[in-house]
Motif scaffolding. Structure first.
Motif, PDB file in Angstrom:
ATOM      1  N   PRO A 119       4.033   1.790  -1.083  1.00 59.33           N
ATOM      2  CA  PRO A 119       4.602   2.079  -2.409  1.00 59.33           C
ATOM      3  C   PRO A 119       3.546   2.428  -3.448  1.00 59.33           C
ATOM      4  CG  PRO A 119       5.547   0.076  -1.503  1.00 59.33           C
ATOM      5  CD  PRO A 119       4.420   0.456  -0.616  1.00 59.33           C
ATOM      6  N   LEU A 120       2.413   1.748  -3.393  1.00 55.46           N
ATOM      7  CA  LEU A 120       1.387   2.029  -4.395  1.00 55.46           C
ATOM      8  C   LEU A 120       0.868   3.452  -4.244  1.00 55.46           C
ATOM      9  CD1 LEU A 120       0.088   0.445  -6.662  1.00 55.46           C
ATOM     10  CD2 LEU A 120      -1.840  -0.017  -5.162  1.00 55.46           C
ATOM     11  N   VAL A 131       3.247   5.826  -5.722  1.00 54.83           N
ATOM     12  CA  VAL A 131       3.142   5.881  -7.181  1.00 54.83           C
ATOM     13  C   VAL A 131       1.951   6.742  -7.588  1.00 54.83           C
ATOM     14  CG1 VAL A 131       2.776   4.524  -9.249  1.00 54.83           C
ATOM     15  CG2 VAL A 131       4.264   3.655  -7.481  1.00 54.83           C
ATOM     16  N   ILE A 180       0.829  -1.205   0.000  1.00 54.46           N
ATOM     17  CA  ILE A 180       0.000   0.000   0.000  1.00 54.46           C
ATOM     18  C   ILE A 180       0.864   1.256   0.000  1.00 54.46           C
ATOM     19  CG2 ILE A 180      -1.705   1.312   1.282  1.00 54.46           C
ATOM     20  CD1 ILE A 180      -2.980  -1.271   2.099  1.00 54.46           C
TER      21      ILE A 180
END
Lengths: 266, 289
Positions: free
Chosen positions: B27-28, B31, B25
């Motif tokens: 890292p996402l 992004v 979550i």
């Protein structure tokens, strides 16, 4: 019919083995021989390429680094996936289906997508270039798969066994370790095999998250490309050495693999 | 199996949830965050909305590599699935030969991906490789480093070599689960081999084949290391797939905004195709029964 089958499987095995044989062949040749003459087996058999690897710490440490994070990854994966898989196979709870699907979507995420954020995340918490960082990053792929496999194996154990154990006065942890785990030992073997497989072969994340201390062997292999071309002999020898751990692991789980590859679901 | 409703089971799932949330979550969200901002340095970031997405969708680099990616995944699946089934049917069923062929088949799966690239580089080179040497010896011009068609064929052949075993092993384990009684009944009915395959083996293989197709689709869609080592994406851009385009963008050129938008689109495509495949299959299932 069975003759035809034998010919077919032999032909396919040769197709599988030929490139590997070529690599082994190259690893026992000197570079002059590799580039100078073309032969199906080494004319001047030499261990020099292996010697380079076994005497240079920056080479063999790569193997230790790789094995360290692969083992760490397998341990972490098993520790967290076992209870979770038990929960999924035995209980209904709020959001269980969504959670299960969400876990699986992580298996679908291309590693390239997570490259940059992972780098920043692990740098910011001071884990960059450590084995644990690579192990944790690989958990993103190994944990969902492990939960999936283990859940399949656990569901094939009848729940009467759980109930009988509780009636006999077993507490949950004691039941889980003494009775339940031995029952699904083949599932655990297969899970270890899969986490090993996907962690050992992955390079993109492992390379991005390390620089010196935890650099995996696969990344060190790129060193063989120097100013005067590629050192084919050493490259081949290093490649051969990366195949051996895999063969050892598959040898140990070979009897469970048939069941395991169906993820315990057949 | 009927399960017991018990929300305390969440405690057992919690470790997995925390671990995966930490590495998925955060890292996402990073992004997502990047994909809607223009970042100059740490203190200068501007919200740009969907601009990056629009840019990226119109970028010919993305369109080309997306097309190549679909062609690649398609051809790889089209070869590996039938070949894998065939190999599984041919495998010996018991005895030492069965273990031996299991181990042999699993070897390509356990080789690090860059070593797979290296193996094929050494194997397919025209000057030192057996394959390249043999093909050229037969009078066919072959050089994967300069000819786009050759490069393409080599990359596909490499993937077939690498991953057909996975399908074969999945199917093999599926076949082992068919009780002998089925075959005996077929024998009494004098069913042909083809009929046995079509009416007994194939339906039983469906479960594992779904897993196989999904895994192969996802992994071939993310392929990075093997073609990178073998061809470096060339000659030209002929074997540059999505992951490589993305990595070039994010790390090579440091275009974080567009790269993040690209990442999101990439991830969504994988999710969408997997989801479509899965629902279509289960829908077909429902209609049949």
């Amino acid at each position: 019919m069975s003759r035809k089958k034998n010919i077919g499987i032999t032909a396919y095995s040769i197709f599988v083995l030929l490139p590997v044989y070529w690599l082994i062949n190259m690893s026992f040749k000197s570079n002059e021989e590799i580039l100078g003459t073309f032969s199906l087996w080494p004319q001047q058999f030499t261990f020099a390429n292996y010697q380079v690897i076994f005497t240079d710490p920056s080479w063999y440490n790569g193997y230790f680094n790789s094995i360290t994070y692969v083992v760490l990854n397998s341990i972490i994966t098993l520790l967290v996936a076992l209870p979770a898989a038990y929960a999924f196979s035995r209980y209904k709870f709020i959001g269980d289906k969504h959670l299960f699907f969400w876990l699986l979507t992580n298996r679908m995420a291309p590693p390239a997508v997570f490259l940059l954020p992972f780098f920043q995340l692990y740098s910011s918490i001071g884990l960059f270039d450590t084995h644990i960082a690579v192990a944790l990053a690989h958990c993103l792929f190994s944990v969902p798969l492990a939960v999936w496999i283990l859940e399949g194996f656990m569901s094939s154990v009848p729940r009467e066994i759980d109930e009988t154990a509780y009636i006999d006065g077993y507490s949950f942890p004691r039941f889980f370790i003494r009775i339940f785990l031995p029952l699904i030992s083949s599932g655990i073997g297969v899970t270890v095999f899969f986490s090993f497989m996907f962690s050992w072969v992955e390079l993109l994340l492992a390379r991005t998250l390390t620089s010196v201390n935890a650099k995996p062997i696969a990344a060190i292999m790129t060193r063989t490309i120097g100013a005067d071309g590629i050192d084919w002999g050493v490259l081949s020898a290093a490649g051969v050495l990366t195949i051996i751990p895999g063969i050892l692991v598959i040898y140990f789980v070979r009897n469970h693999v048939a069941k395991g590859f169906a993820l315990g679901r057949v | 199996m009927n399960k017991i409703q018990n929300n305390r089971a969440w405690f057992l799932v919690l470790p997995v949830f925390i671990l995966v949330a930490f590495s998925a979550i955060i890292p996402l969200m990073t992004v997502v965050n990047y994909s809607v901002q223009d970042i100059f340095d740490q203190n200068n970031a501007y919200f740009v909305g969907v601009e990056w997405y629009r840019d990226v969708l119109q970028d010919p680099r993305l369109q080309d590599s997306l097309l190549r990616q679909f062609m690649y995944s398609g051809s790889v699946l089209a070869i590996e699935i039938p070949l894998g089934i065939a190999v599984a049917l041919m495998m010996p069923t018991r005895g030492a030969m069965a273990s031996l062929s299991l181990i042999l088949l699993a070897i390509p799966l356990l080789i690090p991906w860059n070593v797979v690239g290296t193996i094929w580089q050494i194997f397919a080179r025209a000057d030192i490789g057996l394959l390249g040497y043999a093909i050229n010896g037969m009078g066919i011009e072959y050089n994967y480093a300069t000819n786009a068609t050759d490069a393409w064929l080599t990359v596909v052949l490499m993937d077939v070599w690498h991953w057909t075993s996975l399908i074969a092993l999945l199917c093999y384990s599926g076949l082992r689960a068919i009780p002998d009684a089925y075959y005996q009944a077929a024998k009494i009915d004098r069913a042909s081999d083809w009929a046995i395959f079509k009416y007994i083996q194939l339906p039983k293989l469906k479960g594992v084949l779904i897993i196989g197709v999904l895994l192969r689709f996802m992994d071939s869609f993310m392929i990075y290391t093997e073609p990178f080592v073998l061809t470096g994406g060339g000659p030209g851009n002929s074997t540059t797939f999505l992951s490589q385009t993305l990595t070039k963008m994010a790390i090579g050129q440091f275009d974080i905004g567009p790269a993040a938008a690209f990442s999101m689109i990439y991830f969504l495509i994988v999710l969408l195709v997997s989801w479509l495949f899965f629902t279509t299959i289960s829908q077909l299932d429902k209609n049949k029964t």
